[in-house]
Design a protein around this motif. Structure first.
Motif, short mmCIF file in Angstrom:
data_model
loop_
_atom_site.label_atom_id
_atom_site.label_comp_id
_atom_site.label_asym_id
_atom_site.label_seq_id
_atom_site.Cartn_x
_atom_site.Cartn_y
_atom_site.Cartn_z
N LYS A 153 0.81 -1.22 0.00
CA LYS A 153 0.00 0.00 0.00
C LYS A 153 0.84 1.27 0.00
O LYS A 153 0.55 2.21 -0.74
CB LYS A 153 -0.97 -0.01 1.18
N ASN A 154 1.88 1.31 0.84
CA ASN A 154 2.71 2.52 0.90
C ASN A 154 3.44 2.77 -0.41
O ASN A 154 3.62 3.92 -0.82
CB ASN A 154 3.72 2.43 2.06
N ILE A 155 3.86 1.72 -1.08
CA ILE A 155 4.57 1.86 -2.36
C ILE A 155 3.60 2.38 -3.42
O ILE A 155 3.93 3.28 -4.20
CB ILE A 155 5.19 0.52 -2.82
N VAL A 156 2.42 1.82 -3.46
CA VAL A 156 1.39 2.25 -4.42
C VAL A 156 1.07 3.73 -4.21
O VAL A 156 1.04 4.51 -5.17
CB VAL A 156 0.12 1.38 -4.31
N GLN A 157 0.83 4.13 -2.97
CA GLN A 157 0.52 5.53 -2.67
C GLN A 157 1.67 6.45 -3.06
O GLN A 157 1.46 7.51 -3.64
CB GLN A 157 0.20 5.70 -1.18
N ALA A 160 4.03 5.95 -5.33
CA ALA A 160 4.12 6.02 -6.80
C ALA A 160 3.03 6.92 -7.37
O ALA A 160 3.29 7.75 -8.24
CB ALA A 160 4.04 4.62 -7.40
N ASN A 161 1.81 6.76 -6.90
CA ASN A 161 0.70 7.55 -7.41
C ASN A 161 0.84 9.04 -7.08
O ASN A 161 0.58 9.89 -7.93
CB ASN A 161 -0.64 7.01 -6.89
N ARG A 162 1.28 9.36 -5.86
CA ARG A 162 1.47 10.76 -5.46
C ARG A 162 2.54 11.44 -6.29
O ARG A 162 2.41 12.60 -6.67
CB ARG A 162 1.88 10.84 -3.99
N THR A 169 5.58 5.89 -12.86
CA THR A 169 4.89 4.83 -13.59
C THR A 169 4.89 3.55 -12.76
O THR A 169 5.94 3.08 -12.31
CB THR A 169 5.58 4.57 -14.95
N LEU A 170 3.71 3.00 -12.56
CA LEU A 170 3.53 1.80 -11.75
C LEU A 170 3.00 0.68 -12.63
O LEU A 170 1.94 0.81 -13.25
CB LEU A 170 2.56 2.09 -10.60
#
Length: 183
Positions: free
Chosen positions: A63-67, A69-71, A75-76
């Motif tokens: 979750k922390n990595i996804v957040q 990357a999105n912030r 590119t994810l």
């Protein structure tokens, strides 16, 4: 750089994929997803690309990595088998794996699923090689040792140059000539 992460067996597969990418000229490194919640997100730059490998796409460690990357608009890319997962929904590029039956008697040990993850990673590395026109001589630069290095030796690798070349007079006796060449 291509940053690859994952948890558990998916993380182990990710480390192998990262190593393969690096060995074929695509700068890549692996970060353990657990460490990302404790400072290792600082290793990831806005110009990087993150590949997250996860069977479920729902592991808390992701979750922390996804957040992050999105912030930061990094590119994810997800390699995941659950379309309704947080990881799948949050990714820019989605590689949806088929749901498979694991090979162990209880059908729960990551076996069949990790083989598919590995195959996708190897295919990605080969496609990258092809796109970048990465050939044998390029490959040789990153493999100076081991059996691959021996297979890829060129005449240039074996040639003597400059003062190392043994010159002799054409009238020198063969016995002396052989001794000079041996030296």
């Amino acid at each position: 750089k291509v940053v690859i992460t994952g948890v558990g067996k998916s993380g182990t597969i990710g480390a192998k994929i990262s190593s393969t990418l690096a060995s074929v000229g695509t700068p890549s490194f692996f970060i353990d997803a657990n460490s990302c919640s404790h400072g290792n997100l600082g290793m990831i730059d806005n110009k990087d690309c993150i590949i997250i490998i996860s069977l479920s796409g729902m592991s808390d460690e992701l979750k922390n990595i996804v957040q992050y990357a999105n912030r930061r608009k990094i590119t994810l890319i997800s390699i995941v088998s659950k379309k309704n997962s947080l990881l799948y929904k949050a990714s820019d590029v989605k590689v949806l794996l088929p749901e498979v039956i694991e090979a162990d008697p209880n059908k729960i040990v990551p076996t069949s699923s990790t083989i598919i993850q590995l195959a996708i990673g190897d295919a990605l590395a080969m496609a990258t090689m092809s796109y970048r026109k990465f050939g044998k001589l390029d490959f040789k630069k990153f493999h100076p040792g081991g059996s691959l290095s021996i297979q890829l030796k060129t005449v240039e690798d074996l040639m003597m140059v400059g003062k190392k070349i043994p010159f002799i007079n054409e009238n020198t006796k063969m016995k002396k000539a052989l001794k000079i060449i041996e030296e």
